[in-house]
Design a protein around this motif. Structure first.
Motif, PDB file in Angstrom:
ATOM      1  N   LEU A  35       0.970  -1.120  -0.156  1.00  0.00           N
ATOM      2  CA  LEU A  35       0.028  -0.101  -0.056  1.00  0.00           C
ATOM      3  C   LEU A  35       0.844   1.397   0.005  1.00  0.00           C
ATOM      4  O   LEU A  35       0.346   2.516  -0.374  1.00  0.00           O
ATOM      5  N   GLU A  86       3.881   4.015  -1.118  1.00  0.00           N
ATOM      6  CA  GLU A  86       4.499   4.466  -2.226  1.00  0.00           C
ATOM      7  C   GLU A  86       6.161   5.020  -1.978  1.00  0.00           C
ATOM      8  O   GLU A  86       6.667   5.408  -3.097  1.00  0.00           O
ATOM      9  N   GLU A  90       6.906   6.973   4.010  1.00  0.00           N
ATOM     10  CA  GLU A  90       6.035   6.358   4.604  1.00  0.00           C
ATOM     11  C   GLU A  90       6.209   5.161   5.509  1.00  0.00           C
ATOM     12  O   GLU A  90       5.854   4.836   6.550  1.00  0.00           O
ATOM     13  N   GLN A 102       4.276  12.447   4.653  1.00  0.00           N
ATOM     14  CA  GLN A 102       3.833  11.201   4.204  1.00  0.00           C
ATOM     15  C   GLN A 102       3.180  10.258   4.958  1.00  0.00           C
ATOM     16  O   GLN A 102       2.551   9.250   4.704  1.00  0.00           O
ATOM     17  N   ASN A 115      -0.557   9.859   4.734  1.00  0.00           N
ATOM     18  CA  ASN A 115      -0.851   8.760   3.175  1.00  0.00           C
ATOM     19  C   ASN A 115      -1.223   7.526   3.879  1.00  0.00           C
ATOM     20  O   ASN A 115      -1.760   6.731   3.403  1.00  0.00           O
ATOM     21  N   SER A 128      -4.291   5.393   3.496  1.00  0.00           N
ATOM     22  CA  SER A 128      -4.541   3.877   2.578  1.00  0.00           C
ATOM     23  C   SER A 128      -5.031   2.921   3.558  1.00  0.00           C
ATOM     24  O   SER A 128      -6.028   2.079   3.181  1.00  0.00           O
ATOM     25  N   ARG A 164      -8.989   3.255   3.526  1.00  0.00           N
ATOM     26  CA  ARG A 164      -9.337   2.961   2.313  1.00  0.00           C
ATOM     27  C   ARG A 164      -9.360   1.319   2.385  1.00  0.00           C
ATOM     28  O   ARG A 164     -10.257   0.516   1.774  1.00  0.00           O
ATOM     29  N   LEU A 212      -5.761   1.805  -4.870  1.00  0.00           N
ATOM     30  CA  LEU A 212      -5.570   1.685  -3.780  1.00  0.00           C
ATOM     31  C   LEU A 212      -3.910   1.578  -3.559  1.00  0.00           C
ATOM     32  O   LEU A 212      -3.369   2.361  -2.996  1.00  0.00           O
ATOM     33  N   GLN A 255      -2.260   4.660  -4.446  1.00  0.00           N
ATOM     34  CA  GLN A 255      -2.451   6.113  -3.755  1.00  0.00           C
ATOM     35  C   GLN A 255      -3.328   6.975  -4.680  1.00  0.00           C
ATOM     36  O   GLN A 255      -2.881   8.115  -4.384  1.00  0.00           O
TER      37      GLN A 255
END
Length: 485
Positions: free
Chosen positions: A118, A120, A124, A208, A211, A215, A218, A460, A463
């Protein structure tokens, strides 16, 4: 007389408990405040080592040494600047498709390949590893263990002194879980704050971090989960955590350096990583379990709850009163494995015989076992295949055995070599990167470079909101390449 005695015991109980925990407070490395600590740092490390060993054996690690070294390098750099740099910090990628990360006491931290899918960029990942480091440096698990031990001690002593408390033991235990729920949320917020700081000090773009929370939210919604309100969950609601990240970023004297994002390096490390379930490790098709690597198949009863784990395949009856467990018994032959099983303390052996199951040498026997919950009756089979011996174990409460005896025999009798060439050739789906030369939408990308997952899942893992999202020229985009099926 009894009333007076009980009153005195109520007054003496706190004194007794305090006497038992004298000298068990320690300075928290993060806050500097004195806190309850019923376990030492050496015990903390020992607990973590055992937990890490259990995870490695029960779930397994991703077999990619380059990726493991990369995650260890990033995590170790973060931990080196923490309040507890001398712990035996260990960072591993777990072979699990579920998005998750967790820490054991003493510095043993795990992140799943499902969560890496998930992500990027390295910022992250660093924020997640930093969060888990924060749990360890702030000794959150130590505090939880100590409080639980103290609560159990207090409840137990109370039951000794005041017999009337025994009837409330179960309710009190349930209440203690709610008592510690708030602490869990506070710990998560503190770990977020510490992870933010550790990542910032290592030069990462801490923006980040938001994010990751987005994620996860989601992914939960896609899986059909309904997130609990923030005040009811030990992990705060993602939107709340995103807001806190934005507030921390806004308070910085200068925006984070975008050079700390390190997107290409991170994506290069996860390129080719397994995405989703890995059929090579065994897969259910209906109630049939197929294992391409070990080349066997076995039928489980229809309607049972089934789970494939690293060390065992488990089936449970709909009424939860019967269990089937398939495990490796080692390299001993079936006769030796059966002798060892029936020689265990507490096992009462029934009739056993050497048989042939679908061309495979086996030992089949029945047994009884006395447990705290009562007498269990069961059937056990040791069968040799491919240089290994497998243990097929089925058991129920003694009074229910007659209802399941035939089902167990049918299931165990279905164990046989796997010969279907299509199943033997099954391969997992894997992540692949494409650097696009011109701008396009995700839907257009998916038409040009098809993936083995839905457009929603593709959005997903990249992102982006949906298929209409625009991808800039020169961007590396993830796709999922289908394995053979």
């Amino acid at each position: 007389m009894f009333t007076i005695l009980r009153s005195r015991m109520h007054r003496l109980l706190p004194v007794a408990l305090c006497a038992m925990v004298v000298g068990t407070c320690a300075r928290n490395p993060v806050t500097g405040r004195t806190q309850l600590a019923l376990i030492s740092e050496a015990q903390e490390i020992q607990i973590g080592q055992q937990g890490a060993q259990d995870v490695t054996q029960s779930i397994g690690l991703v077999e990619n040494q380059q990726l493991q070294d990369y995650v260890q390098r990033v995590g170790a750099a973060l931990a080196a600047d923490s309040e507890r740099p001398n712990l035996p910090w260990t960072f591993r990628v777990v072979d699990d498709p579920t998005p998750n990360a967790f820490a054991f006491p003493g510095g043993y931290i795990f992140i799943t390949r499902g969560l890496l899918s998930l992500m990027e960029n390295e910022s992250e990942m660093a924020s997640v590893l930093g969060h888990e480091i924060g749990h360890v440096t702030a000794r959150h698990s130590v505090t939880m263990i100590s409080r639980a031990q103290l609560a159990q001690l207090g409840l137990g002593v109370g039951m000794i002194f005041v017999p009337e408390l025994q009837q409330f033991g179960q309710a009190a235990g349930a209440g203690l879980q709610l008592l510690f729920l708030k602490y869990g949320r506070d710990a998560e917020h503190q770990a977020d704050e510490l992870g933010f700081r550790y990542a910032l000090e290592e030069g990462y773009d801490v923006r980040q971090m938001a994010n990751v929370f987005a994620s996860l939210q989601r992914a939960g919604e896609k899986a059909g989960q309904s997130p609990l309100p923030a005040w009811m969950s030990s992990h705060p609601f993602p939107a709340e955590r995103i807001q806190r990240v934005e507030q921390r970023v806004a308070a910085l004297p200068a925006p984070p350096d975008t050079a700390g994002i390190r997107r290409d390096e991170f994506l290069g490390q996860i390129n080719g990583m397994v995405h989703g379930e890995n059929p090579r490790q065994g897969i259910f098709r209906g109630s049939t379990f197929l294992h391409p690597d070990l080349q066997f198949r076995m039928e489980f009863p229809q309607g049972w709850q089934l789970q494939n784990m690293t060390q065992a395949v488990i089936g449970a009856s709909p009424r939860q009163d019967a269990v089937i467990q398939l495990t490796l018994a080692g390299q001993a032959d079936p006769v030796a494995a059966a002798r060892q099983f029936f020689g265990q303390q507490g096992i009462q052996a029934g009739p056993a015989s050497q048989q042939n199951i679908n061309g495979l040498p086996a030992v089949v026997g029945s047994f009884q076992a006395q447990t705290q919950q009562g007498v269990l009756r069961g059937l056990v089979v040791f069968v040799a295949h491919g240089g290994r011996t497998y243990q097929l174990l089925g058991y129920t409460p003694a009074q229910a055995f007659a209802n399941y005896d035939r089902l167990l025999q049918q299931s165990f009798g279905s164990f046989q070599p796997l010969t279907d060439p299509q199943v033997l050739a099954l391969q997992p789906n894997r992540l692949a990167l494409v650097r696009i030369q011109q701008a396009m939408t995700l839907a257009e990308f998916n038409q040009r470079y098809p993936s083995a997952v839905s457009i929603e899942e593709l959005a997903l893992i990249n992102q982006v909101p949906d298929g209409s999202a625009r991808l800039e020229a020169g961007t590396q985009v993830k796709r999922v390449v289908a394995g053979t099926s």
